[in-house]
Design a protein around this motif. Sequence first.
Motif, mmCIF file in Angstrom:
data_model
loop_
_atom_site.group_PDB
_atom_site.id
_atom_site.type_symbol
_atom_site.label_atom_id
_atom_site.label_comp_id
_atom_site.label_asym_id
_atom_site.label_seq_id
_atom_site.Cartn_x
_atom_site.Cartn_y
_atom_site.Cartn_z
ATOM 1 N N UNK A 129 0.840 -1.188 0.000
ATOM 2 C CA UNK A 129 0.000 0.000 0.000
ATOM 3 C C UNK A 129 0.878 1.241 0.000
ATOM 4 N N UNK A 130 0.264 2.381 -0.285
ATOM 5 C CA UNK A 130 1.002 3.642 -0.281
ATOM 6 C C UNK A 130 1.550 3.935 1.110
ATOM 7 N N UNK A 131 0.779 3.606 2.132
ATOM 8 C CA UNK A 131 1.220 3.849 3.501
ATOM 9 C C UNK A 131 2.484 3.064 3.813
ATOM 10 N N UNK A 132 2.545 1.822 3.353
ATOM 11 C CA UNK A 132 3.729 0.995 3.609
ATOM 12 C C UNK A 132 4.935 1.517 2.834
ATOM 13 N N UNK A 133 4.717 1.904 1.597
ATOM 14 C CA UNK A 133 5.836 2.383 0.774
ATOM 15 C C UNK A 133 6.463 3.623 1.391
ATOM 16 N N UNK A 134 5.629 4.596 1.728
ATOM 17 C CA UNK A 134 6.168 5.850 2.242
ATOM 18 C C UNK A 134 6.371 5.829 3.755
ATOM 19 N N UNK A 135 6.124 4.669 4.349
ATOM 20 C CA UNK A 135 6.445 4.478 5.757
ATOM 21 C C UNK A 135 7.773 3.785 5.929
ATOM 22 N N UNK A 136 8.433 3.447 4.827
ATOM 23 C CA UNK A 136 9.717 2.756 4.848
ATOM 24 C C UNK A 136 10.690 3.510 3.949
ATOM 25 N N UNK A 145 6.436 11.770 -4.947
ATOM 26 C CA UNK A 145 7.589 11.679 -4.053
ATOM 27 C C UNK A 145 7.847 13.004 -3.352
ATOM 28 N N UNK A 146 7.775 14.096 -4.084
ATOM 29 C CA UNK A 146 8.010 15.409 -3.491
ATOM 30 C C UNK A 146 6.949 15.735 -2.435
ATOM 31 N N UNK A 147 5.730 15.287 -2.678
ATOM 32 C CA UNK A 147 4.649 15.541 -1.724
ATOM 33 C C UNK A 147 4.802 14.710 -0.449
ATOM 34 N N UNK A 148 5.521 13.594 -0.530
ATOM 35 C CA UNK A 148 5.656 12.683 0.612
ATOM 36 C C UNK A 148 6.976 12.842 1.360
ATOM 37 N N UNK A 149 7.885 13.653 0.855
ATOM 38 C CA UNK A 149 9.228 13.738 1.436
ATOM 39 C C UNK A 149 9.204 14.021 2.938
ATOM 40 N N UNK A 150 8.302 14.864 3.380
ATOM 41 C CA UNK A 150 8.293 15.277 4.792
ATOM 42 C C UNK A 150 7.659 14.252 5.724
ATOM 43 N N UNK A 151 6.934 13.283 5.176
ATOM 44 C CA UNK A 151 6.287 12.302 6.057
ATOM 45 C C UNK A 151 7.028 10.972 6.074
ATOM 46 N N UNK A 152 8.015 10.815 5.222
ATOM 47 C CA UNK A 152 8.799 9.576 5.206
ATOM 48 C C UNK A 152 9.720 9.565 6.432
ATOM 49 N N UNK A 153 9.746 8.484 7.199
ATOM 50 C CA UNK A 153 10.580 8.435 8.413
ATOM 51 C C UNK A 153 12.053 8.200 8.079
ATOM 52 N N UNK A 154 12.685 9.187 7.469
ATOM 53 C CA UNK A 154 14.093 9.062 7.096
ATOM 54 C C UNK A 154 14.955 8.847 8.351
#
Length: 347
Positions: free
Chosen positions: A29-36, A120-129
């Motif tokens: 899911x999108x949540x899993x992708x941008x959560x990792x 990707x640009x919209x999600x950069x700040x929520x990704x747990x880098x």
Amino acid sequence: LLLLTAIFFGFLSSCKKDFLDRTPGADLSEEKVFGDPALAASYADNAYNHLIDEYARFNAHRGTTSQASDEAVSGNTDVSVRTLNQGLFHDHYERGGAPLNDIGDVWERAYAGIRIANTMLAKMDIIPWTDKDHKDGVVKRIEGEMRFIRAFLYFELITPFGGVPITDKPASIFDNVDIPRNTYRECVDFILEDLNKAENLLSLDYETKHYGRATIGSANALRSRVLLYAASPLNNPEGDVEKWKLAAAAAQKVIDMKRYGLQATYDNIMNMPQSEEYIMIKVRAPRAIDGFLLDFVMSPGSGGAQGSMNPTQNHVDLYDMKATGLPITDIASGYDEQNPYAGRDPR
């Protein structure tokens, strides 16, 4: 009967077990992708797949109309070349079920890549880098790549189509995607803004495993080309000299980097993994000598599309004299018509 029933339910149970025993990463899911962070970085890498594959032939992934003028004088009888010569540049000609024209390939390909970059640009700040991601510059690099690729793909769009709709956010299935075209100038300004930001985020070089990624040099070179096209008579009919000055300054900026140069000969440039002539390349696996590669090894008189990339005489005449650096049309160049290749640029 009991045995068959047992086998049936055993098989059913096995199916259910196998169904749940999936390879990690499938149907994410999108949540899993941008959560990792690792999965998010892989998602970003996919944007590179939407860059144009080949520029050599008009009947492949052309990307820009810079090849079209060559095809217009080509003796190539391929149907997609004939459509251009007949004024049918955007005909929906297909071969093998795959669209080969700019609408079927470049338009769809570019906007698909732009959507990845926008997402990707919209999600950069929520990704747990991780701290390491920040320390190693991964986060900055990925944002720079997304801005570069978005700029590159918009440039591929405005070259054949002029002004196109600008979208800087990922559209959902509920959004109205029937939006008006922006002007060519607005598109150029949008591209330049992305490149200015990308230049401050990218690096000059990367370690070998990252070869082929966008760099500062890539951003500078693309800016130079964007401004050159914007200054051309087609897009600058009023002849604004300032636009030419901007293009010249951008080109000089690339030259002043002193990181790139011309390879001495053309003998093996297409077979070299790295060269000082490469500002940015699309890394691909080794390829057999077939398809468009035959254009470079077949004679000009070959049938079909083969041989269409052989140099013409007017192309050869563009090369200067090595000693003087002057064109062969200059009487002081030292050019000898009776010995036309002596003392010429070795390329």
